[in-house]
Scaffold this active site. Sequence first.
Site, PDB file in Angstrom:
ATOM      1  N   ASP A   1      14.816  10.079 -10.505  1.00  0.00           N
ATOM      2  CA  ASP A   1      15.097  11.053 -11.565  1.00  0.00           C
ATOM      3  C   ASP A   1      14.410  12.369 -11.199  1.00  0.00           C
ATOM      4  O   ASP A   1      13.186  12.429 -11.083  1.00  0.00           O
ATOM      5  CB  ASP A   1      14.572  10.525 -12.898  1.00  0.00           C
ATOM      6  CG  ASP A   1      14.922  11.434 -14.071  1.00  0.00           C
ATOM      7  OD1 ASP A   1      15.544  12.489 -13.852  1.00  0.00           O
ATOM      8  OD2 ASP A   1      14.561  11.090 -15.212  1.00  0.00           O
TER       9      ASP A   1
ATOM     10  N   ASP B   1      21.255  14.585 -12.057  1.00  0.00           N
ATOM     11  CA  ASP B   1      19.881  14.567 -11.552  1.00  0.00           C
ATOM     12  C   ASP B   1      19.300  13.170 -11.392  1.00  0.00           C
ATOM     13  O   ASP B   1      18.110  13.021 -11.105  1.00  0.00           O
ATOM     14  CB  ASP B   1      18.979  15.386 -12.477  1.00  0.00           C
ATOM     15  CG  ASP B   1      19.046  14.918 -13.929  1.00  0.00           C
ATOM     16  OD1 ASP B   1      20.007  14.205 -14.289  1.00  0.00           O
ATOM     17  OD2 ASP B   1      18.145  15.261 -14.719  1.00  0.00           O
ATOM     18  N   GLU B   2      20.104  12.131 -11.562  1.00  0.00           N
ATOM     19  CA  GLU B   2      19.603  10.767 -11.462  1.00  0.00           C
ATOM     20  C   GLU B   2      20.514   9.930 -10.573  1.00  0.00           C
ATOM     21  O   GLU B   2      21.729  10.113 -10.575  1.00  0.00           O
ATOM     22  CB  GLU B   2      19.507  10.106 -12.839  1.00  0.00           C
ATOM     23  CG  GLU B   2      18.628  10.841 -13.835  1.00  0.00           C
ATOM     24  CD  GLU B   2      18.585  10.134 -15.182  1.00  0.00           C
ATOM     25  OE1 GLU B   2      18.498   8.886 -15.199  1.00  0.00           O
ATOM     26  OE2 GLU B   2      18.664  10.818 -16.222  1.00  0.00           O
TER      27      GLU B   2
END
Length: 411
Positions: free
Chosen positions: A9, A105-106
């Site tokens: 993350d 973003d993960e």
Amino acid sequence: MERVILHSDMNSFYASVECMLNPELRGHPVAVCGATEDRHGIVLTKNTEAKAYGIQTGEVVWQAKQKCKDLIVVKPNYENYIKYSKLAREIYNRYTDLVEPFGMDECWLDVTGSTHSFGTGLEIAEKIRKTIKFELGLTVSIGVSFNKVFAKLGSDMKKPDAITVINKDTFKEKIWQLPASDLLGVGRATIKKLNYYGIFTIGDLANTSPDFLKDLLGVNGILLWKYANGTEKSLVTPNDFEVPIKSVSHGITTVRDLQSNNDVWPVILELIQDIGERLRKYNKYASGIAICVRDSELHFKEWQTKLPQQTNSSFYLAKKAYKLFNENYDWNCDIRSVTVRAINLVSEQTPQQIDLFSETQNIDKMERLETVIDNIRERFGKDIIRNAVLCQDIGMKSMTAKLTMPTGMCR
């Protein structure tokens, strides 16, 4: 062999990218917010310094500034965020081809087969963390576990720039005392129902009868019970895995309220330019069309209809969407946002039954024409050919944004 799953993350992603590209922002409270003039004036993400003032994602800008008068508000630059998301995934790909995105973003990574070459899951996570910091100037929090749910939970437990390991033999001691809301899939509505029956922690959830949870939450109740007990076994999908496309949509909040059908038509037409192009790219036809509007009192209304003929023609879909809107909206309020969806998608090769009243020839001509237009726009830019009605001010902000990269980085 026990699986080794990572969840990476990227910390405060939008704000971190902005601070990395503009060093003058570092050390100051920064929030990336939608533009107030475009009526997206909410906090999208904030950095660690802004979090210290209690600023929360989703609150409006003026509330955030009341908490921190020195807050620096930055407009989002999505092209930059997409770029750095791709760069991070290139780093993940050095260790495994089993990389599954979970938002921009993960990502989940299955590194089970990589441990022979790169070390333990913890060692791989540490290498990834250091590489992203060194090459991209960004930080990540990584969870290491034996399934996807606990890996995700681990990445949330310690931030920023940290690694958390949740082992199979000790997970109960490590996570069962955490709030049930920390578990993937437990949202606000679900936590209210669980709390009503005295289920407050992940351990409470794990020790509740699965039959009771099924009665309370349906099939999702059984799934959450498996999550809490560590029996979730879903796979991390490979890089080349393509999720079946069920619909294609595009929506926007307009910069001013739409007050008449004449205001709505060009917005629908502009939105469906993108939808039609994507359908043609995916070699898909739409069998139905749906339109959703949000009025000035923030109420949503949505309608959908089947199409008499499957197509990916932007103009034909726009006409049907506008007709659907025109037949259903009563104009008690002005309109604040419009979303259009092409639904019930099928392959271009799917046979279809037509009748004497179908516009088959006209639609075929339109599809061929729009394919040519797609090719021209790809070579010379999307604005090289436009419908005349879209050359006026239609209340939509331009979607074009400039991509900037730090000096010396060529990608």
